[in-house]
Design an enzyme around this catalytic site. Structure first.
Site, mmCIF file in Angstrom:
data_model
loop_
_atom_site.group_PDB
_atom_site.id
_atom_site.type_symbol
_atom_site.label_atom_id
_atom_site.label_comp_id
_atom_site.label_asym_id
_atom_site.label_seq_id
_atom_site.Cartn_x
_atom_site.Cartn_y
_atom_site.Cartn_z
ATOM 1 N N SER A 38 67.462 -40.005 102.990
ATOM 2 C CA SER A 38 67.725 -40.646 104.268
ATOM 3 C C SER A 38 66.878 -41.925 104.413
ATOM 4 O O SER A 38 66.942 -42.795 103.559
ATOM 5 C CB SER A 38 67.484 -39.658 105.407
ATOM 6 O OG SER A 38 68.070 -40.113 106.604
ATOM 7 N N ASP A 164 74.193 -37.351 105.378
ATOM 8 C CA ASP A 164 72.735 -37.495 105.277
ATOM 9 C C ASP A 164 72.111 -36.442 104.358
ATOM 10 O O ASP A 164 72.345 -35.243 104.499
ATOM 11 C CB ASP A 164 72.142 -37.360 106.682
ATOM 12 C CG ASP A 164 70.709 -37.853 106.759
ATOM 13 O OD1 ASP A 164 69.861 -37.296 106.039
ATOM 14 O OD2 ASP A 164 70.450 -38.782 107.542
#
Length: 274
Positions: A38, A164
């Site tokens: 991320s 993500d």
């Protein structure tokens, strides 16, 4: 000795990782391997492209230039956000600003061209599995790793869709060990130390559930480190429970404060352990 830097996810709180990098690189601790998830994938990509102390100024400028979530590539004007949510039914923001910002910073560089081995974690939708990017365009991988569910659209890479990486491996300590690291520095954003309380509102349920999953895996991998592997979890400063709220995740006003406070804490920590 093989040294790995593990950069975890955490949105706007990822600024603290810049302070940690400064403390490490000032001591000539440089990585042989960089792993990112991320926002840690974004910071890690810049580091892997310039694994020296000069990258700290580069990252600091990048973070300070993001005066708001929208400028950082995470957000949009309210009316556009509503229209996008209605038209797509899946996300609030466009990924174009984030992709453009990454392209300005990294261009078309590939994993193979980086001076340091680098891997990025994302969650494959079709395979319902953890996926590690280690080839191809770095920007594509980082956008996939940072595709926050509900906020940004799933990222498509080579016909597969990703969300993500924090969903499957927010602080990829175990991956570093798997790839042969014998000394690991974990750059995390402070949430793993923050006490959790039972959710009281519907929108808190998902956050608390995600935090349990994130912390459980990291804590387990930390406890299961094999003999001969040294792990140093660097301290984050300037974060609080407010940062976990919707408003907090969009607050870029304390970027420099967080970088400086975390640098000082990490410098003192390294004085004790190195």
């Amino acid at each position: 000795m093989t040294t790995a830097f593990v950069l975890g996810g955490g949105g706007v709180l990822g600024a603290v990782e810049v302070g940690m990098l400064r403390a490490l690189l000032e001591r000539d601790v440089v990585p042989d391997l960089v792993l990112g998830t991320s926002i840690g994938a974004l910071n890690g990509a810049v580091l892997a492209s310039q694994p020296d102390l000069g990258v700290v100024e580069r990252l600091t400028d990048l973070w300070r230039s993001a005066g708001s979530a929208r400028e950082a590539g995470y957000g949009d004007r309210p009316l556009r956000t509503v229209r996008r949510a209605v038209s797509t039914g899946t996300h609030l923001w466009s990924a174009t600003p984030l992709r453009r910002r990454l392209a300005d910073e990294l261009g078309d560089i590939t994993f193979e061209e980086l001076p340091v081995r680098f891997q990025v974690c994302a969650a494959s939708i079709e395979r319902a599995a953890e996926h590690w990017f280690d080839s191809g365009r770095v920007v594509d991988a980082v956008v996939a790793s940072a595709a926050v569910p509900g906020l940004l659209p799933p990222a498509e890479v080579d016909g597969e869709h990703y969300l993500d990486g924090g969903i499957v491996n927010s602080v990829p300590l175990g991956r570093a060990v798997e790839l042969g690291a014998t000394r690991v520095f974990v750059l995390q954003v402070g949430r793993v130390d923050r006490p959790l309380t039972p959710p009281k509102r519907p929108w808190e349920v998902a956050r608390v559930s995600f935090e349990i999953a994130r912390r459980h895996r990291f804590t387990r991998e930390l406890a299961e480190l094999p003999e001969g592997v040294a792990c140093h979890v660097l301290p984050a400063r300037g974060t609080s429970a407010r940062d976990d709220t919707l408003l907090g995740t969009r607050d870029f006003s304390r970027v420099q404060e967080r970088i400086d406070a975390t640098y000082a804490a990490s410098r003192d920590h390294l004085d004790r352990v190195l």
